[in-house]
Design a protein around this motif. Sequence first.
Motif, PDB file in Angstrom:
ATOM      1  N   ASP A  98      -3.577   6.120  -1.936  1.00 53.49           N
ATOM      2  CA  ASP A  98      -4.805   4.805  -1.782  1.00 53.49           C
ATOM      3  C   ASP A  98      -5.013   5.412  -3.330  1.00 53.49           C
ATOM      4  O   ASP A  98      -6.030   4.746  -4.109  1.00 53.49           O
ATOM      5  N   THR A  99      -5.704   6.972  -3.064  1.00 51.06           N
ATOM      6  CA  THR A  99      -5.688   7.586  -4.145  1.00 51.06           C
ATOM      7  C   THR A  99      -4.445   8.006  -4.944  1.00 51.06           C
ATOM      8  O   THR A  99      -4.150   8.900  -3.997  1.00 51.06           O
ATOM      9  N   ILE A 100      -5.101   8.137  -5.469  1.00 51.40           N
ATOM     10  CA  ILE A 100      -3.414   9.086  -7.161  1.00 51.40           C
ATOM     11  C   ILE A 100      -3.878  10.798  -6.364  1.00 51.40           C
ATOM     12  O   ILE A 100      -5.105  10.878  -6.898  1.00 51.40           O
ATOM     13  N   PRO A 101      -2.368  11.383  -5.931  1.00 51.93           N
ATOM     14  CA  PRO A 101      -2.435  12.566  -5.411  1.00 51.93           C
ATOM     15  C   PRO A 101      -2.714  13.773  -7.003  1.00 51.93           C
ATOM     16  O   PRO A 101      -2.390  13.305  -7.892  1.00 51.93           O
ATOM     17  N   GLY A 102      -3.769  14.204  -6.613  1.00 55.72           N
ATOM     18  CA  GLY A 102      -4.289  15.519  -8.063  1.00 55.72           C
ATOM     19  C   GLY A 102      -5.537  14.529  -8.834  1.00 55.72           C
ATOM     20  O   GLY A 102      -5.679  16.204  -9.530  1.00 55.72           O
ATOM     21  N   ILE A 103      -5.929  13.856  -8.758  1.00 55.65           N
ATOM     22  CA  ILE A 103      -6.729  13.291 -10.482  1.00 55.65           C
ATOM     23  C   ILE A 103      -8.045  14.099  -9.677  1.00 55.65           C
ATOM     24  O   ILE A 103      -8.937  14.022 -10.145  1.00 55.65           O
ATOM     25  N   SER A 104      -8.546  13.875  -8.116  1.00 54.31           N
ATOM     26  CA  SER A 104      -9.907  14.766  -8.176  1.00 54.31           C
ATOM     27  C   SER A 104      -9.397  15.374  -6.469  1.00 54.31           C
ATOM     28  O   SER A 104      -8.163  15.454  -5.796  1.00 54.31           O
ATOM     29  N   ARG A 105     -10.990  16.039  -6.195  1.00 50.38           N
ATOM     30  CA  ARG A 105     -10.989  16.617  -5.125  1.00 50.38           C
ATOM     31  C   ARG A 105     -10.956  15.809  -3.704  1.00 50.38           C
ATOM     32  O   ARG A 105     -11.202  16.263  -2.658  1.00 50.38           O
ATOM     33  N   TYR A 106     -11.248  14.527  -3.657  1.00 47.13           N
ATOM     34  CA  TYR A 106     -11.919  13.575  -3.214  1.00 47.13           C
ATOM     35  C   TYR A 106     -10.898  12.624  -3.339  1.00 47.13           C
ATOM     36  O   TYR A 106      -9.903  12.424  -4.577  1.00 47.13           O
ATOM     37  N   GLN A 107     -10.499  12.159  -1.592  1.00 47.73           N
ATOM     38  CA  GLN A 107     -10.458  11.003  -1.697  1.00 47.73           C
ATOM     39  C   GLN A 107     -10.740   9.838  -1.863  1.00 47.73           C
ATOM     40  O   GLN A 107     -11.943   9.920  -1.253  1.00 47.73           O
ATOM     41  N   GLN A 108     -10.489   7.981  -1.707  1.00 49.55           N
ATOM     42  CA  GLN A 108     -11.751   7.186  -1.463  1.00 49.55           C
ATOM     43  C   GLN A 108     -11.813   7.097  -0.009  1.00 49.55           C
ATOM     44  O   GLN A 108     -10.743   7.505   0.810  1.00 49.55           O
ATOM     45  N   VAL A 109     -13.285   6.973   0.009  1.00 47.93           N
ATOM     46  CA  VAL A 109     -12.879   6.582   1.500  1.00 47.93           C
ATOM     47  C   VAL A 109     -14.180   5.500   2.041  1.00 47.93           C
ATOM     48  O   VAL A 109     -14.522   4.829   1.053  1.00 47.93           O
ATOM     49  N   VAL A 110     -14.782   5.607   3.009  1.00 49.89           N
ATOM     50  CA  VAL A 110     -15.137   4.062   3.662  1.00 49.89           C
ATOM     51  C   VAL A 110     -16.384   3.851   4.119  1.00 49.89           C
ATOM     52  O   VAL A 110     -16.509   4.939   5.258  1.00 49.89           O
ATOM     53  N   LEU A 111     -17.800   4.266   4.403  1.00 50.66           N
ATOM     54  CA  LEU A 111     -18.926   4.005   4.429  1.00 50.66           C
ATOM     55  C   LEU A 111     -19.536   2.538   4.667  1.00 50.66           C
ATOM     56  O   LEU A 111     -19.778   2.365   3.137  1.00 50.66           O
ATOM     57  N   HIS A 112     -20.976   2.067   5.545  1.00 47.48           N
ATOM     58  CA  HIS A 112     -21.314   1.538   4.722  1.00 47.48           C
ATOM     59  C   HIS A 112     -22.657   1.760   4.585  1.00 47.48           C
ATOM     60  O   HIS A 112     -23.525   2.697   4.384  1.00 47.48           O
ATOM     61  N   GLN A 113     -23.092   0.579   3.175  1.00 45.72           N
ATOM     62  CA  GLN A 113     -23.198   1.050   1.867  1.00 45.72           C
ATOM     63  C   GLN A 113     -25.282   1.273   2.744  1.00 45.72           C
ATOM     64  O   GLN A 113     -25.676   2.096   2.492  1.00 45.72           O
ATOM     65  N   GLY A 114     -25.519   0.780   3.411  1.00 51.68           N
ATOM     66  CA  GLY A 114     -26.541   1.263   4.348  1.00 51.68           C
ATOM     67  C   GLY A 114     -26.620   3.018   4.917  1.00 51.68           C
ATOM     68  O   GLY A 114     -27.485   3.982   4.481  1.00 51.68           O
ATOM     69  N   ARG A 115     -26.016   3.142   5.260  1.00 53.92           N
ATOM     70  CA  ARG A 115     -25.636   5.232   5.686  1.00 53.92           C
ATOM     71  C   ARG A 115     -25.788   5.834   3.784  1.00 53.92           C
ATOM     72  O   ARG A 115     -26.417   6.917   4.277  1.00 53.92           O
TER      73      ARG A 115
END
Length: 677
Positions: A98-115
């Motif tokens: 989902d996220t190209i390995p190595g481009i960041s120390r984070y990967q894409q995550v999902v959490l609703h806008q309100g939070r």
Amino acid sequence: MAPPPTSEVDCLIVGAGPAGLMAATWMSRCGIKTRIVDKRGTKVFNGQADGLQCRTLEILDSFDFAHRAWRESNHMLEICLWNPNDQGVIRRSDRIPDTIPGISRYQQVVLHQGRIERFFLDSIKEHSNIEVERGVLPERLEFDASKAEDEDAYPITVRLRHLTDEEATPHQDLSSTATNPALNGSAPQNGMFRSNLAADDTEDLIRKARAEAGSTEIVKAKYMIGCDGAHSWTRRQIGFTMEGEQTDYIWGVLDIIPITNFPDIRMRCAIHSANSGSIMVIPRENKLVRLYIQITTTEKDGNPVERAKIGPQMILKSAQKIMHPYQLTYEYCDWWTAYQIGQRVGSNFSLNERVFLAGDAVHTHSPKAGQGMNVSMQDTFNLGWKIASVLNKICTRSILKTYQSERRRVAQDLIAFDHRWSRLCSGRPAKDVMDEEGISMKEFKSAFEKGNMFASGIAVDYGASVVVAKAGDLAEQGDGTAVESAGGDHKNRVVGKQDLAGGIQIGMRMPSFQVLNQADARPWQFQELLKSNGRWRVVVFAGDLRDAEQWARLTSLGEALAQPSTLLSRCNSRAGPNSVIEVLTIHSAPRTAIALLHLPDIFHPFSEREGWDYWKVFVDDLSYHEGHGHAYQNYGVDPLKGCLVVVRPDQYVSWIGELEDVGEMERFFGRFMRASA
Ligand code: FAD
């Protein structure tokens, strides 16, 4: 009748969605007198945007709350591509990260806008007394252009009206869900009242509230940021338009806890059916799954789709057809909405660099690549520090022009990306190589892989300007004029030495690799040291300090930087060492071969109250428990000779030079920094 009360504020933010809250967060960190108003009585509680790209997480970490999103969110690691086999039955044809390995120390995550909005609100409260004022509607805006260049003037006058609770709470039409037997009578939240399929209620609210003669006040502001969404009242007041088109697509969005035998329901999926359309599956937090379905605006007979027909049942039925032969149903629906996509970019992002527009107010596009909330927050992440630096008299107003030149280009790229992406996501799969109308799944996979780099936010590369010292054409503001022409003369142009650091690109965000603190051996991701507090950074790659010649170079650099006449010293003289321009050092000698206190003081300043600063010098060495960051290698910096790197308050790289290039660095800062003495 007594005239309404009048007050003054440095920055007025209209709209407390992701863009407005990011702007307020900067102001909270930089001590700016700010007000943020929103016409709605409550914040978003569920639904709406949900994807957080890795660059956005890096940004949230720079404000110290990425960990909250990281912990609560669902992490998306893999994308599964599904499309029909020879018999027209869907099957998984591929998997990609989902996220190209190595481009960041984070990967894409999902959490609703309100939070996510909650995390912002908590953080703003922790650092300031700025509070979102809800149920407050601006109803008149006047701008005195003759005062635009007078730094201390308040050229903006806004009349605010305070709404009643009833006016500030939009009516939610639950009719299409109340009849849903799957919901056992309980109606899920829907986002239709915020959707552009519902008429904008701003003018109605203004009219009604005027008739009620509710309380009003006059606010005079130095700067204003319109973060008031796709229907932007601010944009209309200043007469700016959106360029582009409304598309023929309505997106139906359904957040449910699915009951299904589809094997990849906890993966992000793009499913193309043979003849029933396509769907995107986004696994969410709390067992939820989001289904995105594209519906054309016209039905088979050519009539427009009726808004009332769009509801969770309609979206579910489409999903069931696409996912056949797998079954899909639900007992719990958390939220749903439908909205029509316009692919549009604002003609201008600012009026005289005093009234700015950000987020959906200046760009709208489809939700497919999960960009809306991310790009909106990144707009004001780019803008907030610039306004704050000008208000705090650290930088001249010239830097404000770079907001439009930097962000309008990103918005244009986003729309171009969305065009390409829309075709691929919504088309039917090609039956064979001769089927030119169909979408080739090979092309789709390749676009997905390339699109992931763009969508991550990491690829943003700002053009040459007064704050980006790189070769190439000066960035244009969007009206054809080069940015530097307002900020300084072309002869005074500075170009950094890009070849000294192959892994650090001028104009892009500073990448992160692990380094160790020289004083206590603790490992840090370098980006963790680049907090969003308004400071510029000079990163000294000091090289191998065991080498006598290199040691002499560092000593000379220390002497040059410490001269009271340098801009660095003069800027920092207001509030102490590192207060405006912070010096961070990374050397490449073994940690144990170097003694911190032997380095010149400028690299670890001393204060009477707190002694030496032990948190400014770092080393690229092996840690006890977390391996080796190989920072020099990854940053592409010569481990013997090092270099200097200037990083902006938003982590984007401005300039690169040799340890001897202090004069050139001074010239760079001199184009927009205001020294106090
Ligand atoms: P917004 O989030 O729209 O915030 C604007 C704020 O301004 C709101 O709080 C509003 O109340 C306030 N406001 C508006 N007018 C005024 C006024 N006149 N005076 C005072 N305040 C005002 N993106 C995705 O990636 N995935 C999705 O599934 C998705 N679903 C969406 C569903 C809906 C119904 C909507 C509206 C948007 C959706 N988006 C989605 C887009 C995403 O939510 C936006 O891109 C993102 O929220 C943009 O942030 P923003 O701060 O620019 O604007």
